[in-house]
Design a protein around this motif. Structure first.
Motif, PDB file in Angstrom:
ATOM      1  N   PRO A  14       0.830  -1.210   0.000  1.00  0.00           N
ATOM      2  CA  PRO A  14       0.000   0.000   0.000  1.00  0.00           C
ATOM      3  C   PRO A  14       0.861   1.254   0.000  1.00  0.00           C
ATOM      4  O   PRO A  14       1.937   1.284   0.594  1.00  0.00           O
ATOM      5  N   ARG A  15       0.380   2.272  -0.670  1.00  0.00           N
ATOM      6  CA  ARG A  15       1.166   3.496  -0.768  1.00  0.00           C
ATOM      7  C   ARG A  15       0.398   4.709  -0.266  1.00  0.00           C
ATOM      8  O   ARG A  15      -0.831   4.755  -0.295  1.00  0.00           O
ATOM      9  N   LEU A  16       1.150   5.679   0.196  1.00  0.00           N
ATOM     10  CA  LEU A  16       0.610   6.977   0.592  1.00  0.00           C
ATOM     11  C   LEU A  16       0.887   7.959  -0.528  1.00  0.00           C
ATOM     12  O   LEU A  16       2.016   8.028  -1.040  1.00  0.00           O
ATOM     13  N   HIS A  67      -4.581  10.635 -12.317  1.00  0.00           N
ATOM     14  CA  HIS A  67      -3.748   9.799 -11.452  1.00  0.00           C
ATOM     15  C   HIS A  67      -4.586   8.866 -10.592  1.00  0.00           C
ATOM     16  O   HIS A  67      -4.313   7.659 -10.507  1.00  0.00           O
ATOM     17  N   ALA A  68      -5.622   9.402  -9.942  1.00  0.00           N
ATOM     18  CA  ALA A  68      -6.464   8.566  -9.081  1.00  0.00           C
ATOM     19  C   ALA A  68      -7.143   7.465  -9.885  1.00  0.00           C
ATOM     20  O   ALA A  68      -7.247   6.315  -9.429  1.00  0.00           O
ATOM     21  N   GLN A  69      -7.604   7.801 -11.070  1.00  0.00           N
ATOM     22  CA  GLN A  69      -8.239   6.800 -11.930  1.00  0.00           C
ATOM     23  C   GLN A  69      -7.259   5.688 -12.296  1.00  0.00           C
ATOM     24  O   GLN A  69      -7.621   4.503 -12.299  1.00  0.00           O
ATOM     25  N   GLN A 114      -7.811   1.733 -11.593  1.00  0.00           N
ATOM     26  CA  GLN A 114      -7.826   0.774 -12.699  1.00  0.00           C
ATOM     27  C   GLN A 114      -6.756  -0.299 -12.539  1.00  0.00           C
ATOM     28  O   GLN A 114      -6.957  -1.450 -12.950  1.00  0.00           O
ATOM     29  N   ALA A 115      -5.624   0.063 -11.942  1.00  0.00           N
ATOM     30  CA  ALA A 115      -4.537  -0.898 -11.746  1.00  0.00           C
ATOM     31  C   ALA A 115      -4.700  -1.700 -10.461  1.00  0.00           C
ATOM     32  O   ALA A 115      -3.896  -2.604 -10.185  1.00  0.00           O
ATOM     33  N   GLY A 116      -5.719  -1.376  -9.663  1.00  0.00           N
ATOM     34  CA  GLY A 116      -5.929  -2.086  -8.414  1.00  0.00           C
ATOM     35  C   GLY A 116      -4.856  -1.835  -7.373  1.00  0.00           C
ATOM     36  O   GLY A 116      -4.577  -2.706  -6.536  1.00  0.00           O
ATOM     37  N   VAL A 117      -4.267  -0.641  -7.395  1.00  0.00           N
ATOM     38  CA  VAL A 117      -3.199  -0.306  -6.456  1.00  0.00           C
ATOM     39  C   VAL A 117      -3.792  -0.021  -5.075  1.00  0.00           C
ATOM     40  O   VAL A 117      -4.704   0.800  -4.949  1.00  0.00           O
ATOM     41  N   PRO A 118      -3.290  -0.671  -4.031  1.00  0.00           N
ATOM     42  CA  PRO A 118      -3.774  -0.369  -2.672  1.00  0.00           C
ATOM     43  C   PRO A 118      -3.221   0.973  -2.197  1.00  0.00           C
ATOM     44  O   PRO A 118      -2.022   1.239  -2.324  1.00  0.00           O
ATOM     45  N   VAL A 119      -4.090   1.818  -1.667  1.00  0.00           N
ATOM     46  CA  VAL A 119      -3.706   3.169  -1.244  1.00  0.00           C
ATOM     47  C   VAL A 119      -4.066   3.360   0.228  1.00  0.00           C
ATOM     48  O   VAL A 119      -5.227   3.179   0.616  1.00  0.00           O
ATOM     49  N   ARG A 120      -3.079   3.702   1.041  1.00  0.00           N
ATOM     50  CA  ARG A 120      -3.324   3.999   2.459  1.00  0.00           C
ATOM     51  C   ARG A 120      -4.155   5.265   2.617  1.00  0.00           C
ATOM     52  O   ARG A 120      -5.031   5.353   3.478  1.00  0.00           O
ATOM     53  N   SER A 179      -9.873  21.055  -3.995  1.00  0.00           N
ATOM     54  CA  SER A 179      -8.513  20.756  -4.429  1.00  0.00           C
ATOM     55  C   SER A 179      -8.459  19.325  -4.956  1.00  0.00           C
ATOM     56  O   SER A 179      -9.490  18.685  -5.162  1.00  0.00           O
ATOM     57  N   ASP A 180      -7.246  18.828  -5.131  1.00  0.00           N
ATOM     58  CA  ASP A 180      -7.058  17.552  -5.818  1.00  0.00           C
ATOM     59  C   ASP A 180      -7.548  16.348  -5.034  1.00  0.00           C
ATOM     60  O   ASP A 180      -7.775  15.286  -5.619  1.00  0.00           O
ATOM     61  N   HIS A 181      -7.740  16.467  -3.736  1.00  0.00           N
ATOM     62  CA  HIS A 181      -8.198  15.322  -2.953  1.00  0.00           C
ATOM     63  C   HIS A 181      -9.592  14.862  -3.365  1.00  0.00           C
ATOM     64  O   HIS A 181      -9.949  13.703  -3.173  1.00  0.00           O
ATOM     65  N   LEU A 182     -10.396  15.762  -3.974  1.00  0.00           N
ATOM     66  CA  LEU A 182     -11.758  15.372  -4.340  1.00  0.00           C
ATOM     67  C   LEU A 182     -11.767  14.209  -5.319  1.00  0.00           C
ATOM     68  O   LEU A 182     -12.695  13.391  -5.317  1.00  0.00           O
ATOM     69  N   ASN A 183     -10.741  14.101  -6.167  1.00  0.00           N
ATOM     70  CA  ASN A 183     -10.725  13.022  -7.152  1.00  0.00           C
ATOM     71  C   ASN A 183     -10.394  11.675  -6.526  1.00  0.00           C
ATOM     72  O   ASN A 183     -10.822  10.626  -7.029  1.00  0.00           O
ATOM     73  N   TYR A 184      -9.670  11.674  -5.433  1.00  0.00           N
ATOM     74  CA  TYR A 184      -9.406  10.423  -4.717  1.00  0.00           C
ATOM     75  C   TYR A 184     -10.666   9.970  -3.991  1.00  0.00           C
ATOM     76  O   TYR A 184     -10.964   8.762  -3.941  1.00  0.00           O
ATOM     77  N   TRP A 185     -11.430  10.910  -3.457  1.00  0.00           N
ATOM     78  CA  TRP A 185     -12.747  10.563  -2.917  1.00  0.00           C
ATOM     79  C   TRP A 185     -13.606   9.928  -3.996  1.00  0.00           C
ATOM     80  O   TRP A 185     -14.311   8.943  -3.744  1.00  0.00           O
ATOM     81  N   HIS A 186     -13.557  10.504  -5.186  1.00  0.00           N
ATOM     82  CA  HIS A 186     -14.387  10.012  -6.287  1.00  0.00           C
ATOM     83  C   HIS A 186     -14.114   8.537  -6.581  1.00  0.00           C
ATOM     84  O   HIS A 186     -15.039   7.780  -6.912  1.00  0.00           O
ATOM     85  N   PHE A 187     -12.840   8.146  -6.448  1.00  0.00           N
ATOM     86  CA  PHE A 187     -12.479   6.758  -6.745  1.00  0.00           C
ATOM     87  C   PHE A 187     -12.390   5.887  -5.494  1.00  0.00           C
ATOM     88  O   PHE A 187     -11.871   4.774  -5.535  1.00  0.00           O
ATOM     89  N   GLY A 188     -12.918   6.379  -4.382  1.00  0.00           N
ATOM     90  CA  GLY A 188     -13.041   5.560  -3.187  1.00  0.00           C
ATOM     91  C   GLY A 188     -11.831   5.510  -2.284  1.00  0.00           C
ATOM     92  O   GLY A 188     -11.772   4.665  -1.375  1.00  0.00           O
ATOM     93  N   PHE A 189     -10.857   6.412  -2.474  1.00  0.00           N
ATOM     94  CA  PHE A 189      -9.677   6.440  -1.625  1.00  0.00           C
ATOM     95  C   PHE A 189      -9.847   7.490  -0.521  1.00  0.00           C
ATOM     96  O   PHE A 189     -10.361   8.585  -0.779  1.00  0.00           O
ATOM     97  N   PRO A 190      -9.394   7.207   0.690  1.00  0.00           N
ATOM     98  CA  PRO A 190      -9.437   8.233   1.735  1.00  0.00           C
ATOM     99  C   PRO A 190      -8.431   9.341   1.428  1.00  0.00           C
ATOM    100  O   PRO A 190      -7.321   9.070   0.965  1.00  0.00           O
ATOM    101  N   ALA A 191      -8.821  10.583   1.672  1.00  0.00           N
ATOM    102  CA  ALA A 191      -7.947  11.714   1.341  1.00  0.00           C
ATOM    103  C   ALA A 191      -8.274  12.895   2.236  1.00  0.00           C
ATOM    104  O   ALA A 191      -9.419  13.075   2.663  1.00  0.00           O
ATOM    105  N   VAL A 192      -7.251  13.707   2.511  1.00  0.00           N
ATOM    106  CA  VAL A 192      -7.426  14.918   3.305  1.00  0.00           C
ATOM    107  C   VAL A 192      -6.789  16.090   2.581  1.00  0.00           C
ATOM    108  O   VAL A 192      -5.924  15.931   1.711  1.00  0.00           O
TER     109      VAL A 192
END
Length: 304
Positions: A92-94, A159-161, A165-171, A249-262
């Motif tokens: 998993p990556r940050l 980037h978030a997409q 799509q690659a199934g990368v685990p994101v912390r 800001s850019d965190h909204l796109n990580y929310w869109h793809f189901g990743f936690p973001a601040v």
């Protein structure tokens, strides 16, 4: 002899701590480089955007990251996200991200030269860390600003997409957005809802960790740890995603793809009257407090 050894150990520890602190001269230099392109670094001036991108890539490489690019096309033009990562290849990556484009014909020292400068200085400090426990990806995004904001053309959306799509685990993901403007006077801080001034105060002298309700454990832990590590005031702000500013800001796109973001920010236009104006210049920023913002980031992301 024991006292001498103890004194030497304390001196070594002190020097080590200094070495791991953000360098305000470097932060300033990054903002100078970003705001000195021939034309403002917006989507209309590809040469200036590319100059900024090349600078960011070179700095990430110099910091010891493994730099890569994520080019993509919009209306026949090629734009580039610039990436560099530290730590293990797998697992998993940050994600730590900041956009490097500006809105219109303005220098964008705070928006978002300060965020990119923080990203690059954090990268330099991470390059000195040994044994990072997980992968940390540094990403400099393009096309965050209008007319592409809230569209799939945002660099952070691309980037978030790609991660989804690659199934990368994101912390989790941290967006660095406008981090250098502070004002200690009363009545310099505004809010989307006026009643919030009674909770957070009217002095624009703090950073905010903003997130939406339901953002998961990552957001809670990051906010708590960042506040504990910071040598400047930090407010924790959680609200519904529809509240104005919570997703600006850019965190909204990580929310869109189901990743936690601040979002880590000085609150931008809720404080800085020079936001998106030609007067958003380096001279208005506080390098000392920007450095403290980076120091707290290092303490959080380099820890377990």
């Amino acid at each position: 002899m024991k006292r001498l050894l103890l004194a030497g150990a304390l001196l070594t520890a002190g020097l080590s701590a200094v070495a791991q602190s953000a360098d305000t001269t470097r932060l300033r230099g990054h903002i100078v480089a970003l705001t000195s392109t021939p034309e403002p670094r917006n989507y209309l001036h590809e040469a200036s955007l590319n100059q900024a991108a090349d600078y960011i890539r070179a700095e990430l490489g110099a910091a010891g990251a493994r730099p890569t690019e994520q080019p993509y096309e919009v209306k026949g033009r090629t734009y580039r996200n610039i990436l560099g990562h530290f730590g293990p290849e797998d697992g998993p990556r940050l994600i730590i991200g900041a956009h490097y484009d500006v809105c219109g014909e303005q220098p964008g020292a705070d928006d978002n030269g300060s965020g990119v400068a923080a990203l690059l200085e954090l990268a330099r400090l991470l390059g000195r860390q040994k044994g990072l426990l997980y992968r940390i990806d540094m990403v400099a995004y393009t096309l965050e600003e209008p007319p592409f904001f809230r569209t799939p053309h945002m660099g952070s959306y691309v980037h978030a997409q790609s991660l989804r799509q690659a199934g990368v685990p994101v912390r989790g993901m941290v967006a660095l957005e406008t981090l250098g403007y502070f004002d200690d006077r009363k009545h310099t801080q505004r809010y989307p809802v006026g009643l919030l001034k009674w909770v957070y105060g009217t002095r624009g002298n703090y950073l905010t960790v903003a997130q939406k309700f339901g953002n998961g454990r990552f957001g809670r832990q990051f906010a708590r740890r960042y506040r504990a590590a910071a040598a400047l005031p930090v407010k924790r702000f959680k609200a519904p995603a529809w509240l104005p500013g919570i997703d600006f800001s850019d965190h909204l796109n990580y929310w869109h793809f189901g990743f936690p973001a601040v979002l880590l920010t000085d609150t931008a236009f809720y404080r800085n009257q020079h936001y998106h104006e030609p007067t958003d210049t380096l001279a208005r920023l506080d390098m000392r407090r920007l450095g403290l913002a980076v120091d707290a980031l290092l303490a959080v992301v380099a820890g377990p």
